[in-house]
Motif scaffolding. Structure first.
Motif, PDB file in Angstrom:
ATOM      1  N   UNK A 172       0.664  -1.108   0.019  1.00  0.00           N
ATOM      2  CA  UNK A 172       0.233  -0.120  -0.096  1.00  0.00           C
ATOM      3  C   UNK A 172       0.778   1.073   0.369  1.00  0.00           C
ATOM      4  N   UNK A 173       0.444   2.550  -0.890  1.00  0.00           N
ATOM      5  CA  UNK A 173       0.775   3.671  -0.865  1.00  0.00           C
ATOM      6  C   UNK A 173       2.308   2.978  -1.048  1.00  0.00           C
ATOM      7  N   UNK A 174       2.515   2.695  -2.462  1.00  0.00           N
ATOM      8  CA  UNK A 174       4.507   2.233  -2.517  1.00  0.00           C
ATOM      9  C   UNK A 174       4.566   2.917  -3.881  1.00  0.00           C
ATOM     10  N   UNK A 175       5.542   2.872  -4.462  1.00  0.00           N
ATOM     11  CA  UNK A 175       5.734   2.813  -5.912  1.00  0.00           C
ATOM     12  C   UNK A 175       7.246   1.859  -6.363  1.00  0.00           C
ATOM     13  N   UNK A 176       7.512   1.570  -7.301  1.00  0.00           N
ATOM     14  CA  UNK A 176       8.266   1.046  -7.632  1.00  0.00           C
ATOM     15  C   UNK A 176       8.966   1.059  -9.313  1.00  0.00           C
ATOM     16  N   UNK A 177      10.407   1.033  -9.344  1.00  0.00           N
ATOM     17  CA  UNK A 177      10.573   1.299 -10.713  1.00  0.00           C
ATOM     18  C   UNK A 177      11.433  -0.457 -11.286  1.00  0.00           C
ATOM     19  N   UNK A 178      11.324  -0.488 -12.237  1.00  0.00           N
ATOM     20  CA  UNK A 178      11.773  -1.688 -13.157  1.00  0.00           C
ATOM     21  C   UNK A 178      13.080  -0.652 -14.268  1.00  0.00           C
ATOM     22  N   UNK A 179      13.971  -1.358 -14.113  1.00  0.00           N
ATOM     23  CA  UNK A 179      15.310  -0.695 -14.785  1.00  0.00           C
ATOM     24  C   UNK A 179      16.217  -1.525 -15.068  1.00  0.00           C
ATOM     25  N   UNK A 180      17.306  -1.484 -16.219  1.00  0.00           N
ATOM     26  CA  UNK A 180      18.216  -2.035 -15.729  1.00  0.00           C
ATOM     27  C   UNK A 180      19.411  -1.727 -13.842  1.00  0.00           C
ATOM     28  N   UNK A 181      19.509  -3.541 -14.050  1.00  0.00           N
ATOM     29  CA  UNK A 181      20.262  -3.266 -12.707  1.00  0.00           C
ATOM     30  C   UNK A 181      19.397  -3.088 -11.787  1.00  0.00           C
ATOM     31  N   UNK A 182      19.407  -2.853 -10.259  1.00  0.00           N
ATOM     32  CA  UNK A 182      18.615  -3.384  -9.175  1.00  0.00           C
ATOM     33  C   UNK A 182      17.213  -2.192  -9.411  1.00  0.00           C
ATOM     34  N   UNK A 183      16.308  -2.990  -9.488  1.00  0.00           N
ATOM     35  CA  UNK A 183      14.960  -2.283  -9.554  1.00  0.00           C
ATOM     36  C   UNK A 183      14.667  -1.054  -8.346  1.00  0.00           C
ATOM     37  N   UNK A 184      14.140  -0.852  -8.172  1.00  0.00           N
ATOM     38  CA  UNK A 184      13.108   0.542  -6.887  1.00  0.00           C
ATOM     39  C   UNK A 184      11.957  -0.363  -6.446  1.00  0.00           C
ATOM     40  N   UNK A 185      11.513  -0.046  -5.069  1.00  0.00           N
ATOM     41  CA  UNK A 185      10.592   0.211  -4.436  1.00  0.00           C
ATOM     42  C   UNK A 185      10.604   0.546  -3.022  1.00  0.00           C
ATOM     43  N   UNK A 186       9.555   2.035  -3.056  1.00  0.00           N
ATOM     44  CA  UNK A 186      10.305   3.132  -2.635  1.00  0.00           C
ATOM     45  C   UNK A 186       7.945   3.558  -2.163  1.00  0.00           C
ATOM     46  N   UNK A 187       8.402   4.691  -1.164  1.00  0.00           N
ATOM     47  CA  UNK A 187       6.868   4.773  -0.314  1.00  0.00           C
ATOM     48  C   UNK A 187       6.615   5.991  -0.995  1.00  0.00           C
TER      49      UNK A 187
END
Length: 278
Positions: A257-272
């Motif tokens: 809940x209340x999150x964003x994610x980024x799919x990208x080359x290398x490590x992906x991100x998951x944040x608030x």
């Protein structure tokens, strides 16, 4: 509401996700298991980046139900792409017309949305006035989703995507307060510039629509060493979906809940994710 998916990774034919899985996106247009509505028949669309022209996404949108769109089936079985977004629509009150179907496109960007702005007709004028005048002429339809896209573009989507969407959400909530509209925003959003993919899950009431991302490919390959479909995918391959396309244990993880994610080359991100007040 709606259902959508975003795919990034090894080039595949569109029909491998739109039609072939047990709970494919086309199956979800008739039998959604996690959506507010079980049927999403008010339009369909797919935007994809050709491998030889990644900066110029192609777009198909149709107003009929996805399960009965012969043109979509032809495109899906003959088109290969390393990155695409697809969407099936359940209207929340605006017209069923091509310009209201997702994905929405601006330059190299694509945008899909599941959810709504509560009492959008009451808030629409104030929200439209906040759109950059240079972007205003490119609004073609009448949906809240397209207005959200143009607000995000106005607030800097091309340079700082997460901050731009947070400002967009904050503005909607601020405008809603002035009109006495409670818990105005419900959204899962997928957007891409052809290189990275961003996914957002947020609602003003703290009970957002479902959203999942696929487990890292390498982990799935170790978990299922005899699955040939998994072993032809690169380690960078990832999916974001409104609801899982199958029931393979360990394959799908819920976006918090209340999150964003980024799919990208290398490590992906998951944040608030936190709306930013204007």
């Amino acid at each position: 509401m709606c259902r959508w998916l975003a795919y990034s990774g090894t080039p595949i034919r569109l029909d491998e996700l739109l039609y072939q899985p047990r709970f494919s996106l086309i199956d979800q247009s008739m039998h959604s298991r996690y959506g507010v509505e079980t049927t999403n028949g008010d339009g369909v669309g797919v935007g994809w980046y050709p491998a030889d022209s990644p900066a110029e996404p192609a777009l198909f949108r149709g107003v009929g139900p996805a399960w009965n769109d012969a043109n979509l089936r032809e495109i899906a079985r003959s088109t290969t792409s390393p990155l695409f977004l697809a969407h099936i629509r359940a209207s929340t009150g605006t017209a069923v017309q091509q310009t209201n179907c997702h994905p929405f496109r601006h330059e190299s960007w694509l945008w899909v949305h599941n959810g709504s702005i509560r009492e959008f007709a009451k808030l629409r004028r104030d929200l439209l006035l906040a759109v950059d005048p240079a972007l205003f002429p490119t609004i073609e339809g009448s949906t809240d989703s397209e207005v959200m896209f143009h607000l995000a573009l106005t607030f800097g989507l091309r340079d700082r995507p997460v901050a731009a969407v947070e400002r967009m959400a904050g503005l909607i909530e601020a405008v809603a307060r002035t009109h006495g509209v409670p818990a105005p925003l419900q959204m899962t959003i997928g957007t891409t510039d052809g290189d990275r993919v961003w996914g957002f899950r947020y609602s003003s009431e703290g009970h957002s629509r479902s959203l999942y991302y696929s487990t890292e490919t390498a982990a799935l390959q170790r978990l299922y060493p005899d699955n040939p479909q998994l072993h032809r995918l690169s380690e960078e391959t990832r999916l974001v979906v409104s609801e899982p396309l199958g029931e393979l244990p360990g394959a799908w993880q819920p976006v918090p809940e209340s999150s964003y994610g980024v799919i990208q080359k290398g490590a992906d991100e998951l944040g608030h994710f936190e709306p930013a007040a204007p």
